[in-house]
Design a protein around this motif. Structure first.
Motif, short mmCIF file in Angstrom:
data_model
loop_
_atom_site.label_atom_id
_atom_site.label_comp_id
_atom_site.label_asym_id
_atom_site.label_seq_id
_atom_site.Cartn_x
_atom_site.Cartn_y
_atom_site.Cartn_z
N TYR A 186 -8.82 -7.67 14.11
CA TYR A 186 -7.61 -7.71 13.28
C TYR A 186 -7.91 -7.70 11.80
N HIS A 189 -8.33 -4.15 8.81
CA HIS A 189 -7.30 -3.56 7.93
C HIS A 189 -6.99 -4.48 6.76
N GLU A 190 -7.02 -5.80 7.02
CA GLU A 190 -6.75 -6.74 5.93
C GLU A 190 -7.80 -6.61 4.84
N HIS A 193 -7.45 -3.26 2.94
CA HIS A 193 -6.20 -3.26 2.18
C HIS A 193 -6.32 -4.18 0.97
N GLN A 244 -4.21 3.46 -0.58
CA GLN A 244 -3.57 2.26 -0.05
C GLN A 244 -2.50 2.57 1.00
N GLY A 248 -2.12 0.81 4.59
CA GLY A 248 -0.95 -0.03 4.86
C GLY A 248 -0.29 0.36 6.16
N ALA A 252 0.33 -1.93 9.46
CA ALA A 252 1.62 -2.13 10.14
C ALA A 252 1.48 -1.89 11.63
N VAL A 255 -0.13 -4.86 13.20
CA VAL A 255 0.86 -5.94 13.31
C VAL A 255 1.77 -5.67 14.50
N LYS A 262 6.27 -10.73 13.96
CA LYS A 262 6.14 -10.48 12.52
C LYS A 262 6.73 -9.11 12.18
N PHE A 332 8.13 -7.41 2.08
CA PHE A 332 7.52 -6.18 2.58
C PHE A 332 8.08 -4.97 1.84
N MET A 335 6.68 -4.65 -1.61
CA MET A 335 5.31 -4.11 -1.62
C MET A 335 5.33 -2.60 -1.41
N GLY A 339 4.29 0.18 -3.95
CA GLY A 339 3.19 1.05 -3.54
C GLY A 339 3.54 2.52 -3.74
N LEU A 380 0.89 -7.32 -4.67
CA LEU A 380 -0.18 -8.11 -4.06
C LEU A 380 0.37 -9.41 -3.47
N GLY A 383 2.62 -8.77 -0.52
CA GLY A 383 1.86 -8.46 0.68
C GLY A 383 1.40 -9.72 1.37
N TRP A 384 0.91 -10.68 0.58
CA TRP A 384 0.46 -11.93 1.20
C TRP A 384 1.62 -12.74 1.74
N THR A 387 2.32 -11.31 5.10
CA THR A 387 1.35 -11.72 6.11
C THR A 387 1.51 -13.19 6.48
C1 HDD Z 1 -1.56 -3.79 -4.82
C2 HDD Z 1 -1.15 -4.21 -3.78
C3 HDD Z 1 -0.56 -3.55 -2.52
C4 HDD Z 1 0.10 -2.33 -2.32
C5 HDD Z 1 0.40 -1.27 -3.33
C6 HDD Z 1 0.44 -2.25 -0.89
N1 HDD Z 1 -0.01 -3.41 -0.28
FE1 HDD Z 1 0.30 -3.94 1.71
N2 HDD Z 1 -0.57 -5.77 1.34
C7 HDD Z 1 -1.23 -6.12 0.20
C8 HDD Z 1 -1.22 -5.45 -1.00
C9 HDD Z 1 -0.61 -4.19 -1.23
C10 HDD Z 1 -2.05 -7.40 0.34
C11 HDD Z 1 -1.65 -8.45 -0.62
O1 HDD Z 1 -3.37 -7.21 -0.01
C12 HDD Z 1 -1.89 -7.68 1.88
C13 HDD Z 1 -1.65 -9.11 2.34
C14 HDD Z 1 -2.54 -9.25 3.58
C15 HDD Z 1 -3.39 -8.07 3.58
O2 HDD Z 1 -4.24 -7.78 4.39
O3 HDD Z 1 -3.10 -7.30 2.50
C16 HDD Z 1 -0.83 -6.69 2.32
C17 HDD Z 1 -0.36 -6.69 3.63
C18 HDD Z 1 0.32 -5.63 4.26
C19 HDD Z 1 0.80 -5.68 5.62
C20 HDD Z 1 0.69 -6.87 6.58
C21 HDD Z 1 -0.65 -6.93 7.24
C22 HDD Z 1 -0.83 -8.15 8.11
O4 HDD Z 1 0.09 -8.97 8.24
O5 HDD Z 1 -1.91 -8.29 8.63
C23 HDD Z 1 1.37 -4.43 5.86
C24 HDD Z 1 2.01 -3.99 7.16
C25 HDD Z 1 1.22 -3.65 4.64
N3 HDD Z 1 0.58 -4.42 3.68
C26 HDD Z 1 1.65 -2.36 4.49
C27 HDD Z 1 1.64 -1.68 3.25
C28 HDD Z 1 2.19 -0.35 3.09
C29 HDD Z 1 2.80 0.51 4.19
C30 HDD Z 1 2.04 0.00 1.77
C31 HDD Z 1 2.51 1.33 1.19
C32 HDD Z 1 2.16 1.84 0.17
C33 HDD Z 1 1.40 -1.14 1.09
N4 HDD Z 1 1.16 -2.13 2.04
C34 HDD Z 1 1.08 -1.21 -0.28
#
Ligand code: HDD
Ligand code: HEM
Ligand code: HEM
Lengths: 454, 415
Positions: A186, A189-190, A193, A244, A248, A252, A255, A262, A332, A335, A339, A380, A383-384, A387
């Motif tokens: 799991y 991807h985290e 990302h 990214q 992302g 998803a 997840v 979730k 979500f 983000m 993005g 950022l 996204g957290w 999660t």
């Molecule tokens: C600059 C920051 C940033 C940007 C532009 C994006 N994300 Fe993100 N996202 C994050 C920063 C982030 C994060 C803060 O880094 C997270 C929190 C947990 C993780 O693994 O990354 C996150 C989590 C996260 C999760 C939940 C994962 C989990 O619960 O394990 C999903 C489904 C997405 N992202 C999907 C996307 C999609 C489809 C994007 C489309 C462009 C996207 N993110 C852009």
């Protein structure tokens, strides 16, 4: 009978404890982005200096080094607070599962050692060590930034997808910490990302700072220094922003298969549906999304690559096992929206750069760039929130509830308030010192990052 | 010794190193706080800052090390300690925040007035943090931390005679270690006035710490009899004697101006007293919880032991390098005296930008196909690799550095 290490306690301030944890993370994680990305960027610039002998690069590297030191110090203390909170806020979690996930943090501790040691050498070795040695002393910083985030994310991946142990009368037995942390699919991807997010946040914030200067002097053409200082972080952030999206999407789908509730919260899906629609914007009330734009069957297609796939809804678990849907959903969408915007900026920039071999000159591009930095931080945190809040009410998914983990000690609101005040003061201090560093006079010929004189 | 004791030994070594190394950093803050105003005070404060700035972060990590080892190897004990002693720990945490922030801020101060504000805040927190951490140890040593989720008293578990004693002793020891370290540093730099001042401070603080420790024996007798017994007559006695001897020896070395040797001897005194505490208390960890009962399952103990040994093999040589460079005076902010590098190439540029752009675009498409359309694990590996190649080739194609060259001859980059 106790299900965990300690018997249940009554804690009237669970919400404040969660908010205190969230506040501590929201302060730490943006700083950590600089720990991940800035050393690599600075090393690239120093490498340019070593190759060309152009002092412009040395000036840039030295100025960014000073930013790195200041932010690293704050990253260290906010990280220390997070370590304390493992025991101060969630003692039953640590007491029960420390033997399963603790190894990750212990290895992370060694990364911090390497990072702190070589930051000391790199920062205070400018001009004192031979150029090659100095460059080499930066490499461990980059590597330990990777291993440090790797470990902490492995812990988070385990909390989201726990394995490697059995619970027997409140004790963990059959514990296999290595398998629990690293045998878990799991967290990949985290990790990727988050790693890309580190470059996006650092790159856009740094480029944004130079975009502000550019706008102030518009339309005077930028100097060589300004062009370079803007182009390097911007190119990196732009490429990461494009990458990214696919990552992302992968996140998803992970997840969707491992944490269906979730996903249901992210999408506001009240009832289990075959061929589920995707909703943009809107607000979740009474089991469905109102005022949103529905795109037929897109959710099933995105999550399972099949427009007729069945997607599990929130109704499959009792109400007290559902996360706060709107918090997760809004986070979500924030983000993903940001993005998309960052991706657009990135495509424009790269197109102009590759096609016309120059930087864009539109005022609007630079206005957008100024916004891109703060927006990427917002993405950022969002996204957290997706999660972590999306995992609620579980702290260890389907094993331990957050209210079973919490401390029995009183006084959480007091600590929370005090921490908020202290962090506010630190934030003001950091803002002040960064402005100071930005304004420091620049003489690329023999400038030195001297604190006493600076 | 059993396997379940091994991580505890690591944690105690970490605690000792934290006390000696970070303790000296905290003590430096104490001397900056009490340096007074005027140019003499300023000189002291600058000396403290310069001696500590490059090493404080590495020294601080020992605390993180201790925490992570304890919560991995003795999770129930960690949960009990942290929840009952939460007030002491959160105050220590605030002290650490202010102290670390002060390092970040000091690099931006320009006037002496600003520097003083920062130094005062950092000095106050340098007293607060060792006091509360010491008091927390006093709580454990006087058996006031029961097993359970915040099962002990949140205040009296650490604000009690033994807690206060160890807290005050920690502050005095930090001040003493710092004074010796700073005197040695000043002597190496041949700054005789500073050497003299820190020698006097070291003697004062050393005598104070010794007096507190002596008086403390009475406190232990009254308030923590099992510990007293273990230290004076039990397993801890040899360590206690060693500590007293090393302490006296260190003072003598300071008196005769051999600061470097004094540093090591003082460190031995601190390490011995920590060992004495551990020996006096074992096999009890917390009341009704022995070390064996507190220990994590076998696999975890093996994993953490291997991880610590492997980590130590990397960290200790690195630390040695850092301290060698610091002691040799090779670290510090300077003008760029070192020779400029011999440039390999005058210009950086992408050799075949058109081709690189195409490769980058192709990699992005490949990664979309394998990461988004496919679900198998091997497909994701390909997808992620393609994505990384996309970033690399895209970066090369855009060579942002090239922008620095385009009109180098016409423009001046400096403002
Ligand atoms: C600059 C920051 C940033 C940007 C532009 C994006 N994300 Fe993100 N996202 C994050 C920063 C982030 C994060 C803060 O880094 C997270 C929190 C947990 C993780 O693994 O990354 C996150 C989590 C996260 C999760 C939940 C994962 C989990 O619960 O394990 C999903 C489904 C997405 N992202 C999907 C996307 C999609 C489809 C994007 C489309 C462009 C996207 N993110 C852009
Ligand atoms: C290992 C111990 C951890 C514990 C005990 C923990 C627990 C929690 C809890 C209870 C919350 C509050 C959720 C809410 O407000 O509803 C939270 C929030 C958060 N957590 Fe975790 N978590 C842990 C690990 C992690 C890790 C390893 C990461 C990142 C890698 C992380 C990232 C976050 C973030 C960013 C938030 C903020 C959410 C917000 O702003 O509301 N957590 N965590
Ligand atoms: C439960 C969650 C977390 C804990 C307990 C934690 C703990 C810490 C600690 C103790 C430090 C200071 C190290 C030192 O003393 O030098 C630190 C810094 C750092 N943390 Fe965290 N952290 C957490 C979340 C995260 C997350 C989500 C990331 C990012 C992926 C991260 C990456 C880093 C990095 C790279 C540093 C180095 C400092 C810097 O470069 O600014 N940590 N963390």
């Amino acid at each position: 009978m106790t299900a965990f290490a300690f018997p249940p306690v009554h804690q009237g301030y669970l919400l404040q404890a969660r908010q205190m944890q969230a506040l501590s993370f929201s302060v730490h994680i943006p700083l950590v982005c600089f720990g991940i990305a800035l050393p690599a960027i600075i090393l690239y610039v120093e490498w340019c200096y070593l190759r060309t002998g152009d002092t412009l690069y040395r000036t840039l590297a030295q100025r960014w080094t000073r930013i790195m030191v200041a932010l690293f110090a704050v990253g260290v203390i906010t990280g220390t607070i997070l370590s304390f909170e493992m025991g101060l806020l969630w003692p039953n979690f640590t007491a029960t599962f420390g033997s399963v996930f603790g190894l990750g943090f212990a290895i992370e501790g060694f990364s911090f050692f390497i990072e702190a040691i070589f930051i000391g050498i790199y920062v205070y070795g400018w001009g004192r060590l031979s150029p090659r040695l100095h460059f080499a002393s930066g490499i461990p910083i980059v590597v330990s930034g990777i291993t440090g985030s790797f470990m902490v994310i492995a812990v988070n991946g385990w909390m989201n997808h726990p394995s490697g142990f059995r619970l027997l009368r409140g004790k963990t037995v059959d514990v296999h910490p290595v398998a629990a942390l690293f045998g878990n699919s799991y967290f990949w991807h985290e990790l990727l990302h988050m790693y890309l997010a580190g470059y996006i946040v650092t790159g856009f914030l740094l480029a944004g700072a130079y975009a502000v200067g550019r706008l102030r002097r518009f339309p005077i053409p930028p100097t060589r220094y300004e062009r370079t200082a803007l182009a390097i972080p911007l190119t990196i952030a732009a490429l990461a922003a494009i990458a990214q999206g696919p990552v992302g999407d992968w996140a998803a789908r992970d997840v969707a298969t491992t944490q269906p509730i979730k996903l249901a919260a992210i999408e506001g899906l009240g009832t289990t549906t075959k061929g589920a629609d995707e909703h943009l914007l809107g607000w979740y009330v009474d089991g469905e999304v109102k005022y949103g734009i529905a795109i037929p069957k897109l959710l099933s297609l995105l999550a399972f690559h099949n427009p007729h796939a069945t997607v599990q809804g929130l109704d499959t678990v009792p109400p007290d096992q559902r996360p706060p849907v709107n918090v997760v959903r809004v986070a979500f969408q924030t983000m993903v929206g940001i993005g998309a915007l960052l991706g657009l900026i990135a495509v424009i920039f790269l197109f102009v750069r590759w096609r016309h071999k120059r930087l864009p000159d539109s005022v609007w591009f630079y206005r957008g760039l100024v916004l891109a930095g703060p927006l990427s931080v917002l993405a950022l945190i969002s996204g957290w929130v997706t999660t972590e809040v999306g995992r609620q009410p579980w702290i260890v998914y389907h094993v331990m509830l957050t209210n079973q983990a919490v401390t029995g000690a009183s006084g959480i609101p007091v600590s929370y308030g005090a921490l908020a005040l202290v962090y506010l003061a630190v934030a003001c201090g950091v803002a002040w010192v960064l402005r100071r560093l930005a304004r420091a006079p620049m003489d690329p010929g023999q400038s030195s990052p001297s604190p006493a004189a600076g | 010794m059993h396997l379940y004791d091994v991580p505890l030994v690591f944690a105690l070594i970490g605690l000792g190193l934290y006390a000696v190394l970070a303790g000296a950093d905290f003590g430096g803050g104490f001397w900056a706080l009490t340096a007074g105003s005027g140019p003499a005070g300023e000189r002291i404060r600058d000396h403290v800052h310069h001696s500590v700035a490059a090493v404080w972060e590495a020294n601080h990590v020992w605390l993180i090390f201790v925490l992570t080892v304890v919560w991995t190897a003795y999770p129930v004990a960690f949960g009990s300690i942290a929840s009952t002693l939460s007030v002491a720990l959160i105050i220590a945490g605030f002290g650490i925040i202010v102290r670390g922030a002060a390092y970040a801020l000091r690099s931006g101060t320009s006037s002496t007035a600003e520097t003083r504000v920062v130094d005062t805040a950092s000095g106050l927190s340098s007293v607060l943090a060792p006091f509360t951490l010491g008091a927390a140890i006093g709580g454990i040593a006087s058996r006031r931390v029961p097993v359970g989720n915040a099962a002990g008293n949140l205040i009296t578990s650490w604000l009690n005679p033994v807690g206060i004693l160890i807290g005050v002793l920690a502050v005095a020891t930090c001040a003493y270690l710092a004074a010796v370290y700073l005197a040695a540093d000043a002597a190496r730099g041949e700054e005789h006035d500073l050497t003299r001042r820190f020698r006097a401070r070291a003697l004062g603080a050393g005598l104070a710490a010794g007096a507190i420790a002596l008086g403390g024996v009475a406190v232990l007798h009254a308030d923590a009899h099992p510990l007293y017994h273990g230290l004076v007559a039990g397993d801890g006695a040899p360590a206690l004697i060693l500590s007293v001897l090393a302490g006296i020896c260190a003072l003598g070395l300071v008196w005769t101006g051999r600061f470097e040797a004094a540093q090591y001897t003082a460190a031995v005194a601190v390490a011995a007293i920590i060992a004495g505490w551990a020996l006096a208390q074992q096999p009890v960890f917390l009341p009704h919880l022995t070390i064996a009962q507190a220990a994590a399952p076998h696999d975890t103990l093996v994993a953490i032991t291997v991880a610590v040994l492997a980590g130590a093999a990397i960290v200790f040589p690195s630390l040695a390098l850092l301290f060698r460079l610091t002691l040799a005076g090779r670290l510090g902010y300077t003008d760029n005296a070192a020779a400029a590098p011999t440039p390999v190439a005058a210009v950086l540029s992408a050799s075949t930008p058109g081709l690189l752009v195409r490769v980058a675009a192709a990699c992005l498409l490949v990664s979309l196909a394998f990461l988004t359309a496919a679900d198998a694990r091997w497909a994701h590996v390909i997808g992620v690799s393609a994505l990384l190649v996309f970033i690399l080739t895209g970066f090369l194609a855009a060579t942002p550095a090239e922008l620095a060259q385009t009109s180098a001859s016409r423009e001046n980059h400096a403002e």
